[in-house]
Design an enzyme around this catalytic site. Structure first.
Site, PDB file in Angstrom:
ATOM      1  N   GLY A   1       1.168  -1.087  -0.059  1.00 22.30           N
ATOM      2  CA  GLY A   1      -0.057  -0.002   0.424  1.00 22.30           C
ATOM      3  C   GLY A   1       0.605   1.117  -0.215  1.00 22.30           C
ATOM      4  O   GLY A   1       2.172   1.123  -0.632  1.00 22.30           O
ATOM      5  N   ALA A   2      -0.088   2.593   0.065  1.00 21.65           N
ATOM      6  CA  ALA A   2       1.467   3.480   0.135  1.00 21.65           C
ATOM      7  C   ALA A   2       2.035   3.804   1.476  1.00 21.65           C
ATOM      8  O   ALA A   2       3.092   4.536   1.867  1.00 21.65           O
ATOM      9  CB  ALA A   2       0.089   5.067   0.108  1.00 21.65           C
TER      10      ALA A   2
ATOM     11  N   ALA B   1       2.732   0.654   3.605  1.00 25.75           N
ATOM     12  CA  ALA B   1       3.421   0.055   3.987  1.00 25.75           C
ATOM     13  C   ALA B   1       3.377  -1.265   3.509  1.00 25.75           C
ATOM     14  O   ALA B   1       2.677  -1.436   2.426  1.00 25.75           O
ATOM     15  CB  ALA B   1       2.617  -0.295   4.921  1.00 25.75           C
TER      16      ALA B   1
ATOM     17  N   VAL C   1       3.227  -6.201   2.945  1.00 21.13           N
ATOM     18  CA  VAL C   1       3.430  -6.700   4.161  1.00 21.13           C
ATOM     19  C   VAL C   1       3.814  -8.198   3.320  1.00 21.13           C
ATOM     20  O   VAL C   1       3.486  -8.358   2.196  1.00 21.13           O
ATOM     21  CB  VAL C   1       1.431  -7.426   4.103  1.00 21.13           C
ATOM     22  CG1 VAL C   1       1.215  -8.423   4.627  1.00 21.13           C
ATOM     23  CG2 VAL C   1       0.702  -5.817   4.217  1.00 21.13           C
TER      24      VAL C   1
ATOM     25  N   LYS D   1       3.722  -6.899   8.359  1.00 17.30           N
ATOM     26  CA  LYS D   1       3.051  -5.521   8.149  1.00 17.30           C
ATOM     27  C   LYS D   1       4.830  -4.145   8.152  1.00 17.30           C
ATOM     28  O   LYS D   1       4.596  -3.521   9.688  1.00 17.30           O
ATOM     29  CB  LYS D   1       1.680  -4.690   8.581  1.00 17.30           C
ATOM     30  CG  LYS D   1       1.206  -3.101   7.959  1.00 17.30           C
ATOM     31  CD  LYS D   1      -0.017  -3.507   7.894  1.00 17.30           C
ATOM     32  CE  LYS D   1      -0.430  -2.047   7.096  1.00 17.30           C
ATOM     33  NZ  LYS D   1      -2.042  -2.043   7.744  1.00 17.30           N
TER      34      LYS D   1
ATOM     35  N   ASP E   1     -12.713   2.332   6.735  1.00 14.94           N
ATOM     36  CA  ASP E   1     -11.287   1.940   5.034  1.00 14.94           C
ATOM     37  C   ASP E   1     -12.131   0.436   5.529  1.00 14.94           C
ATOM     38  O   ASP E   1     -11.859   0.065   5.149  1.00 14.94           O
ATOM     39  CB  ASP E   1     -10.290   1.895   5.457  1.00 14.94           C
ATOM     40  CG  ASP E   1     -10.269   2.275   3.829  1.00 14.94           C
ATOM     41  OD1 ASP E   1     -10.891   1.905   3.495  1.00 14.94           O
ATOM     42  OD2 ASP E   1      -8.680   1.647   4.046  1.00 14.94           O
TER      43      ASP E   1
END
Length: 700
Positions: A381-382, A384, A386, A400, A501
């Protein structure tokens, strides 16, 4: 120069991106011709930019009279658009200014405008004034964006008065404006005023704050929903323009800062300029003193101490949380022994000693992930990534790893938000469990239980011909599991938690395809009694999942989570994405099927009819009830779960999708902001269906 005190003018540009924009940092520089390009009457006076000059006599009231135009632009173009990815930068701007009338016998000048344009020359000569912007009758060769601080009333261009702030796009006729006199601001007082201008491309929103203090006011004076992505070219010029027109004022700009970015960590305050950025710069004399070897050595030592204190502070914060959890759990265990079976599930902390998140060393984390091997990445993601990992203590985990940081400057970032939320009493069978954490050096890591079947998004939206298709029983169980998790967060926790979210990417599936909700990086925690006191924020979440009133007001509630849950329900039932590649919105598409009396035909074709028709209709109708445009008419998640189980009657839906007019929600002290020309800002629902911003964790 008629100014209450001299300005200390320094320019700072900092270009940051978590997307495709490279990092650019330019040190503080004095306002000289080396880093500024001056036009017309502009000059450097007393370490500040004087855009116009003091006049000894008033200009003649004739078209041929000189308008006294002055402009100052940063000498180098700033990158606003990535031509390869077509990503548009957002920006923050902060500067101080003053406008001082030169004589009581003359009217004030036109005012100051903050301008972004691809070509300064395209602004023209503007002999008629208009703050140095193109005349309304002229056709600009290039587009421009400006925030005007207008001190001259001109009804011919739609001005509301002679003391207002407006937003201009390619013309001086403002698309939005606000009277600042009623807000206690006098632009022509000669006092130093500080302005903050922010544009977030993710939500296509411009916000402007103005105040006499150096601290940003809590409420913006002007908010406008405008898409600047079409205005920007790859490189743009940034600066200021002012003119006197038929009046006379000294327009001064000082202490200017500008920053472009691709994204900001969720939850961060809008004004990200801090004391550590040396905003309150010293005078040139002090600067020369600071440049001595002794002072440079002292500064290095100070930075080391500050970094150590920052890391130590975070460590103390984390240790205190763990200690607090142990104390609470000890009390809870004793209480359970006394009350036996009297306590409700979810109301007390039932964290077992061997399940308390433990501190892990960076060496253990590196070993578990084979040195953060890119082949072990299972999600990105932006902020982090995983990784799939295996700890020496046994068992697979999801590691993460948050983006590297140079020191810990704020406790309000995705890591600390998620950690603080998860480390408490969040123990529920449908929530992903936190096993451990690591804060070592500049690494921030959270370790979760591993979900072998990955995210619901990946499983649900595999190829149409994929052999793995979720059965109807599995889908119903997944939806009920998510509902159970959200009901726990909303109603059963001691403090209410708004996830903000909810989406299929954040719903993970275990080996038996049971759903577990995760990713609390955007979560907000509230006392149940403080719901009314919530403040508006920049909406954060994912395109297609955000409730329209949340996008427009920025106020998260349980009903905004309900809307996101409703989208997930429709997504699971239909097999469609929230927004298809052709632009079809699943919410609108299911509403259209309902209006046609063909709701059952919205069922996922990959099920090939292998579902209970009554349960399918119930799920689709529940999903529509949850995404009702009027948040008041949406059920709670707990009520939606009871409908899905058949414990309560089907929801009553209108025959057609309602059209609800949305108006901005501002705090009580902030009046509704009018558009120029007297048009009040409101949006029909159909106008805002695409306003939901892209996710901070857009990749799966």
């Amino acid at each position: 120069m008629h100014s209450s005190r001299p300005f200390l003018f320094w320019v700072f540009f900092f270009f940051v991106s978590n997307l495709s924009f490279p990092s650019l940092s330019v040190p503080f520089l004095p306002a000289t011709n080396n880093n500024l390009t001056l036009f017309g009457d502009a000059s450097i006076t007393n370490d500040a930019i004087s855009l116009t000059q003091e006049l000894t006599t008033c200009p003649f009231s004739s078209p041929s009279a000189s308008s006294g135009v002055g402009r100052a632009f940063y000498a180098y173009p700033i990158r606003f658009l990535d031509s390869k990815t077509n990503a548009t930068a957002s920006f923050l701007c902060r500067f101080s200014f003053s406008i001082t009338p030169s004589s009581r016998l003359c009217s004030s000048g036109d005012g100051i405008a903050f301008v972004i344009t691809p070509d300064v020359d395209s602004l023209g000569s503007s002999r008629g004034g208009y703050m140095g912007l193109p005349e309304p009758s002229s056709v600009s060769k290039e587009s421009f964006f400006a925030v005007e601080f207008d001190t001259r009333f001109d009804p011919m261009v739609g001005d509301i008065n002679g003391n207002h702030i407006g937003i201009d796009l390619n013309t001086v006729v403002s698309v939005a404006c606000v009277d600042v006199v009623s807000r206690g601001i006098d632009l022509t007082s000669g006092r130093e005023i500080t302005a903050w201008i922010e544009y977030r491309d993710a939500v296509k929103m411009i916000r402007v704050w103005v105040g006499y203090m150096s601290t940003r006011p809590p409420t913006p004076l002007l908010v406008a929903q405008i898409d600047l992505s079409n205005q920007f070219k790859e490189f743009m010029r940034v600066g200021f323009s002012a003119s006197n027109g038929q009046g006379s004022s000294v327009h001064v700009v000082g202490r200017w800062r500008f920053k472009t970015f691709g994204s900001l960590p969720p939850g961060n305050p809008t004004d990200t300029f801090e004391e550590g950025d040396c905003f309150m710069c010293s005078s040139p004399e002090d600067s020369s003193t600071k440049s001595s070897p002794e002072n440079r050595s002292h500064e290095r030592k100070t930075k080391i101490v500050e970094m150590a204190l920052g890391l130590g502070g975070l460590a103390a914060f984390v240790v205190s949380i763990i200690a607090f959890v142990f104390v609470i759990c000890f009390v809870c265990v004793k209480k359970r022994k006394v009350t036996a079976r009297g306590s409700r599930e979810g109301k007390t902390c039932r964290v077992e000693a061997n399940k308390v998140p433990t501190s892990l060393s960076l060496a253990e984390i590196r070993s578990a992930t084979m040195g953060f091997n890119r082949h072990r990445v299972v999600g990105e993601g932006a902020s982090a990534k995983v990784y799939k990992g295996s700890l020496s203590s046994g068992g697979e985990v999801a590691v993460k790893r948050f983006e590297r940081v140079d020191g810990i400057g704020s406790l309000r970032n995705p890591f600390t938000t998620e950690f603080a939320t998860m480390v408490g009493c969040l123990r529920h069978k449908n929530l992903i469990q936190l096993h451990g954490w690591c804060c070592e050096g500049n690494e921030l890591v959270l370790v979760y239980e591993y979900m072998p079947n990955g995210s619901l998004n990946k499983v649900l939206h595999k190829s149409f011909n994929s052999a793995v298709v979720l059965s109807w029983k599995q889908r119903l169980n997944i939806v009920l599991g998510v509902a159970s998790a959200l009901a726990y967060l909303h109603e059963e926790c001691e403090r209410q938690i708004i996830h903000r979210d909810v989406k299929t990417c954040n719903i993970m599936l275990d080996a038996n395809f049971n759903a577990k909700l995760g990713d609390f990086g955007l979560a907000e925690v509230y006392e149940h009694s403080s719901i009314i006191a919530r403040e508006a924020t920049i909406p954060a979440g994912t395109m297609g999942y955000l409730a329209p009133e949340y996008v427009y007001s920025g106020v998260p509630t349980v009903k905004t989570d309900v809307y996101s849950f409703g989208v997930v329900v429709l997504e699971v039932a239909t097999g469609r994405k929230p927004v298809e590649d052709d632009g079809t919105v699943v919410v609108d598409w299911v509403w259209s099927m309902w209006e046609k009396g063909k709701l059952i035909e919205a069922a996922d074709l990959r099920l090939m009819g292998n579902f209970d028709m009554v349960e399918m209709v119930r799920m689709l109708m529940t999903g529509l009830a949850c995404v009702h445009p009027n948040h008041v008419k949406r059920p709670t998640v707990k009520e939606a779960a009871r409908i899905l189980k058949g414990e309560t009657p089907l929801p009553l839906l209108p025959p057609r999708k309602p059209r609800v007019s949305l108006r901005p929600v501002y705090p009580d002290e902030c009046e509704e902001i009018p558009l120029c020309g007297g048009v009040r800002p409101s949006l029909e629902l159909d106008d805002v269906q695409y306003l939901t911003p892209k996710s901070h964790f857009g990749k799966d």
